[in-house]
Write a protein that holds these residues in place. Structure first.
Motif, PDB file in Angstrom:
ATOM      1  N   ASP A 217       0.851  -1.277  -0.148  1.00  0.00           N
ATOM      2  CA  ASP A 217       0.131  -0.098  -0.040  1.00  0.00           C
ATOM      3  C   ASP A 217       0.903   1.416   0.150  1.00  0.00           C
ATOM      4  O   ASP A 217       0.495   2.160  -0.524  1.00  0.00           O
ATOM      5  N   THR A 218       1.725   1.175   0.600  1.00  0.00           N
ATOM      6  CA  THR A 218       2.824   2.409   0.692  1.00  0.00           C
ATOM      7  C   THR A 218       3.430   2.460  -0.561  1.00  0.00           C
ATOM      8  O   THR A 218       3.211   4.036  -0.949  1.00  0.00           O
ATOM      9  N   PHE A 219       4.002   1.695  -1.116  1.00  0.00           N
ATOM     10  CA  PHE A 219       4.563   1.924  -2.512  1.00  0.00           C
ATOM     11  C   PHE A 219       3.571   2.231  -3.677  1.00  0.00           C
ATOM     12  O   PHE A 219       3.769   2.741  -4.849  1.00  0.00           O
ATOM     13  N   LYS A 220       2.341   1.568  -3.572  1.00  0.00           N
ATOM     14  CA  LYS A 220       1.114   1.863  -4.487  1.00  0.00           C
ATOM     15  C   LYS A 220       0.908   3.453  -4.575  1.00  0.00           C
ATOM     16  O   LYS A 220       0.386   3.856  -5.434  1.00  0.00           O
ATOM     17  N   ARG A 221       1.267   4.076  -3.580  1.00  0.00           N
ATOM     18  CA  ARG A 221       0.943   5.335  -3.351  1.00  0.00           C
ATOM     19  C   ARG A 221       1.823   6.497  -4.272  1.00  0.00           C
ATOM     20  O   ARG A 221       1.532   7.639  -4.576  1.00  0.00           O
ATOM     21  N   ILE A 222       2.857   5.819  -4.850  1.00  0.00           N
ATOM     22  CA  ILE A 222       3.611   6.415  -5.698  1.00  0.00           C
ATOM     23  C   ILE A 222       3.009   6.672  -6.994  1.00  0.00           C
ATOM     24  O   ILE A 222       2.360   5.844  -7.700  1.00  0.00           O
ATOM     25  N   LYS A 223       2.503   8.107  -7.103  1.00  0.00           N
ATOM     26  CA  LYS A 223       1.473   8.535  -8.360  1.00  0.00           C
ATOM     27  C   LYS A 223       2.175   8.005  -9.864  1.00  0.00           C
ATOM     28  O   LYS A 223       3.425   8.085  -9.926  1.00  0.00           O
ATOM     29  N   THR A 224       1.232   7.433 -10.576  1.00  0.00           N
ATOM     30  CA  THR A 224       1.613   7.195 -11.644  1.00  0.00           C
ATOM     31  C   THR A 224       1.660   8.557 -12.650  1.00  0.00           C
ATOM     32  O   THR A 224       0.520   8.973 -13.015  1.00  0.00           O
ATOM     33  N   PRO A 225       2.732   8.793 -12.960  1.00  0.00           N
ATOM     34  CA  PRO A 225       2.727  10.058 -14.024  1.00  0.00           C
ATOM     35  C   PRO A 225       2.223   9.857 -15.107  1.00  0.00           C
ATOM     36  O   PRO A 225       1.758   8.835 -15.647  1.00  0.00           O
ATOM     37  N   GLU A 226       1.958  10.803 -16.171  1.00  0.00           N
ATOM     38  CA  GLU A 226       1.373  10.765 -17.367  1.00  0.00           C
ATOM     39  C   GLU A 226       1.929   9.921 -18.512  1.00  0.00           C
ATOM     40  O   GLU A 226       1.313   8.968 -19.278  1.00  0.00           O
ATOM     41  N   PHE A 227       3.283   9.481 -18.178  1.00  0.00           N
ATOM     42  CA  PHE A 227       3.942   8.573 -19.200  1.00  0.00           C
ATOM     43  C   PHE A 227       4.484   7.128 -18.521  1.00  0.00           C
ATOM     44  O   PHE A 227       5.153   6.444 -19.054  1.00  0.00           O
ATOM     45  N   GLY A 228       3.712   6.840 -17.288  1.00  0.00           N
ATOM     46  CA  GLY A 228       3.801   5.545 -16.631  1.00  0.00           C
ATOM     47  C   GLY A 228       4.932   5.338 -15.543  1.00  0.00           C
ATOM     48  O   GLY A 228       5.794   6.327 -15.483  1.00  0.00           O
ATOM     49  N   LYS A 229       4.923   4.174 -15.050  1.00  0.00           N
ATOM     50  CA  LYS A 229       6.052   3.780 -14.130  1.00  0.00           C
ATOM     51  C   LYS A 229       6.472   2.258 -14.652  1.00  0.00           C
ATOM     52  O   LYS A 229       5.625   1.314 -14.992  1.00  0.00           O
ATOM     53  N   TYR A 230       7.808   2.164 -14.859  1.00  0.00           N
ATOM     54  CA  TYR A 230       8.271   0.864 -15.265  1.00  0.00           C
ATOM     55  C   TYR A 230       9.523   0.455 -14.471  1.00  0.00           C
ATOM     56  O   TYR A 230      10.097   1.391 -13.798  1.00  0.00           O
ATOM     57  N   SER A 231       9.602  -0.807 -14.515  1.00  0.00           N
ATOM     58  CA  SER A 231      10.822  -1.503 -13.531  1.00  0.00           C
ATOM     59  C   SER A 231      11.449  -2.614 -14.283  1.00  0.00           C
ATOM     60  O   SER A 231      10.954  -3.121 -15.370  1.00  0.00           O
ATOM     61  N   VAL A 232      12.577  -2.997 -13.785  1.00  0.00           N
ATOM     62  CA  VAL A 232      13.137  -4.342 -13.978  1.00  0.00           C
ATOM     63  C   VAL A 232      13.734  -4.891 -12.688  1.00  0.00           C
ATOM     64  O   VAL A 232      13.456  -4.490 -11.451  1.00  0.00           O
ATOM     65  N   LEU A 233      14.166  -6.135 -12.810  1.00  0.00           N
ATOM     66  CA  LEU A 233      14.610  -6.984 -11.585  1.00  0.00           C
ATOM     67  C   LEU A 233      16.030  -6.838 -11.206  1.00  0.00           C
ATOM     68  O   LEU A 233      16.882  -6.315 -12.172  1.00  0.00           O
ATOM     69  N   GLY A 234      16.404  -7.124 -10.048  1.00  0.00           N
ATOM     70  CA  GLY A 234      17.873  -6.824  -9.690  1.00  0.00           C
ATOM     71  C   GLY A 234      18.380  -8.338  -9.339  1.00  0.00           C
ATOM     72  O   GLY A 234      17.499  -9.328  -8.984  1.00  0.00           O
ATOM     73  N   ASN A 235      19.605  -8.557  -8.972  1.00  0.00           N
ATOM     74  CA  ASN A 235      20.145  -9.736  -8.390  1.00  0.00           C
ATOM     75  C   ASN A 235      19.593 -10.395  -7.196  1.00  0.00           C
ATOM     76  O   ASN A 235      19.206 -11.510  -7.071  1.00  0.00           O
ATOM     77  N   HIS A 236      19.036  -9.628  -6.253  1.00  0.00           N
ATOM     78  CA  HIS A 236      18.037 -10.005  -5.137  1.00  0.00           C
ATOM     79  C   HIS A 236      16.858 -10.647  -5.575  1.00  0.00           C
ATOM     80  O   HIS A 236      16.256 -11.378  -4.521  1.00  0.00           O
ATOM     81  N   ASP A 237      16.180 -10.274  -6.515  1.00  0.00           N
ATOM     82  CA  ASP A 237      14.807 -10.626  -6.974  1.00  0.00           C
ATOM     83  C   ASP A 237      14.838 -11.944  -7.366  1.00  0.00           C
ATOM     84  O   ASP A 237      13.589 -12.555  -7.696  1.00  0.00           O
ATOM     85  N   TYR A 238      15.868 -12.736  -7.529  1.00  0.00           N
ATOM     86  CA  TYR A 238      16.065 -14.169  -8.267  1.00  0.00           C
ATOM     87  C   TYR A 238      15.854 -15.171  -6.828  1.00  0.00           C
ATOM     88  O   TYR A 238      16.007 -16.366  -7.262  1.00  0.00           O
ATOM     89  N   GLY A 239      16.169 -14.825  -5.695  1.00  0.00           N
ATOM     90  CA  GLY A 239      15.760 -15.796  -4.627  1.00  0.00           C
ATOM     91  C   GLY A 239      17.073 -16.607  -4.672  1.00  0.00           C
ATOM     92  O   GLY A 239      16.757 -17.949  -4.122  1.00  0.00           O
ATOM     93  N   GLU A 240      18.351 -16.298  -4.927  1.00  0.00           N
ATOM     94  CA  GLU A 240      19.413 -17.156  -5.253  1.00  0.00           C
ATOM     95  C   GLU A 240      20.173 -16.982  -3.948  1.00  0.00           C
ATOM     96  O   GLU A 240      21.308 -17.730  -3.914  1.00  0.00           O
ATOM     97  N   TYR A 241      19.897 -16.439  -2.770  1.00  0.00           N
ATOM     98  CA  TYR A 241      21.083 -16.304  -1.738  1.00  0.00           C
ATOM     99  C   TYR A 241      20.104 -17.075  -0.709  1.00  0.00           C
ATOM    100  O   TYR A 241      20.664 -16.844   0.614  1.00  0.00           O
TER     101      TYR A 241
END
Length: 412
Positions: A217-241
């Protein structure tokens, strides 16, 4: 046996630190109190790491233990420099006196001068500086959010995007958070920038998808600007540790982490691209999975760029800045701006704009914090939103980057 050398080194640190305490104060209560305090800290750290659960990974308890260990070790390293240096001088004096005193009838140890109180005082005084810095970093520095702005000029920027503004955040590491008010403040700070596009460059958790449950809910509060919000993954997001009970459990966690991005209204780019269009012109947003020179290489730049032509103005999201160094900056397709994170600036260093920029991480990563420019191609390495491993930041503050694109050449 693998712990033998670290234990011996730690005992050496404790020996010299105790010598400084003993030289300054002859009060046995003070000396015993210091010993008991050191034993308690060491015991707590050993207990936490001896019971480390690889199926869970890092927790707030391991972060706290890491912080306590650094608070204990770093100041003592400073003390050792002074005390060991004094010992060398004491031994030289003893040796010289022994060799030159032909009438000596006692033992050589009688020639060893006593420790000087003022040396111990200086050692403890200097050691207090990193100790205070680490304390500040743990209790204040890790949430000392800074907005860092850059204006970049490109001759081939489409006219419609002159003045286009981008917010970049990176390395949220939600599993490390311990103050919801500070995170709410940071989200408000992101919203206050009122930029045209928001981009996130990976590591939304430390390891487990559930780490983000309390923060959706906290990060959903980041307002979506006119041209959107985009993201990628980082090394910690693969659950390999961590150690998983099965491959299926690991894959389920990975899918849950990818689903988080949709829950907070970010469009996750997995070796893919999209276009931002304005007044009949466009720029390409390209997102690769993690590609690190010393980490997971899931990123596929060729696949991610399949729908992009060489003439397009390109913004590449790639978590690890080593990707830029080894693949991107000399690529024939000319990626105008690459946005990365990953290094956190080591969460420790000294930065005085225009004078000093230093961190131990610079000996591992050529590009480790801030904006870099080679051959007219730019890389921004965001210092990170959150923190990991050490529960604080010293001199390298959490960053929200704002980048303005301008048409034309950079003013002289």
């Amino acid at each position: 046996m693998r712990w033998l050398i670290p234990i011996l080194l730690y005992l050496l640190l404790e020996f010299y630190a105790f010598q400084a305490i003993k030289t300054i104060s002859k009060n046995h209560i003070v000396q015993i109190g210091y010993v008991l305090f050191s034993v308690l800290i060491l015991g707590y750290v050993i207990y936490i790491f001896a019971n480390y659960d690889r199926s869970i990974g890092p927790t707030k308890y391991t972060l706290r233990a890491s912080g306590m260990l650094l608070l204990s070790i770093v100041p003592k390293l400073i003390i050792v420099l002074f005390m060991f240096g004094e010992d060398i001088i004491r031994l030289c004096i003893a040796g010289y006196t022994y060799l030159t005193n032909t009438f000596f009838e006692g033992t050589a140890t009688q020639y060893l001068p006593d420790r000087r109180k003022f040396i111990s005082q200086i050692a403890l005084g200097v050691a207090a500086i990193p100790f205070a810095g680490l304390l500040h970093g743990i209790f204040r520095g890790k949430y000392n959010f800074k907005v860092i702005s850059h204006v970049l000029y490109f001759e081939d920027l489409p006219d419609a995007f002159d003045g286009f503004r981008i917010t970049q955040i990176s390395d949220i590491h939600s599993g490390s958070f311990d103050d919801s008010n500070k995170i709410e403040y940071a989200v408000d700070l992101i919203n206050e920038q009122e930029t045209d596009l928001i981009l996130f460059t990976g590591d939304i958790v430390n390891t487990i998808a559930e780490e983000m449950d309390d923060w959706i809910d906290t990060f959903k509060r980041i307002k979506t600007p006119e041209f959107g919000k985009y993201s990628v993954l980082g090394n910690h997001d693969y659950g390999e540790y961590v150690t998983w009970e099965s491959q299926e459990a690991k894959e389920a966690n990975f899918q849950a982490i990818k689903d988080i991005h949709n829950k907070i209204d970010f469009n996750l780019l997995l070796n893919d691209s999209t276009f931002v269009e304005k007044e009949g012109e466009r720029i390409a947003i390209i997102g690769v999975e993690n590609w690190g020179h010393n980490f997971k290489k899931a990123g596929d730049l060729m696949k991610a760029s399949e729908r992009v032509v060489k003439e397009d103005f390109k913004i590449l999201l790639s978590h690890d800045p080593s990707h830029w160094e080894y693949e991107v900056k000399k690529h024939d397709d000319h990626f105008h701006l690459t946005l990365s994170g990953h290094t956190h600036g080591f969460q420790f260093g000294i930065e005085i704009p225009g004078f000093v920029k230093w961190s131990p991480v610079q000996y591992v990563y050529k590009q480790w914090a801030g904006m870099y420019d080679e051959m007219g191609r730019y890389l921004n390495v965001n210092r990170g939103f959150g923190f990991h491993a050490f529960p604080g930041r010293v001199g390298i503050w959490p960053e929200i980057t704002v980048i303005e694109l301008r048409k034309g050449s950079k003013p002289a």
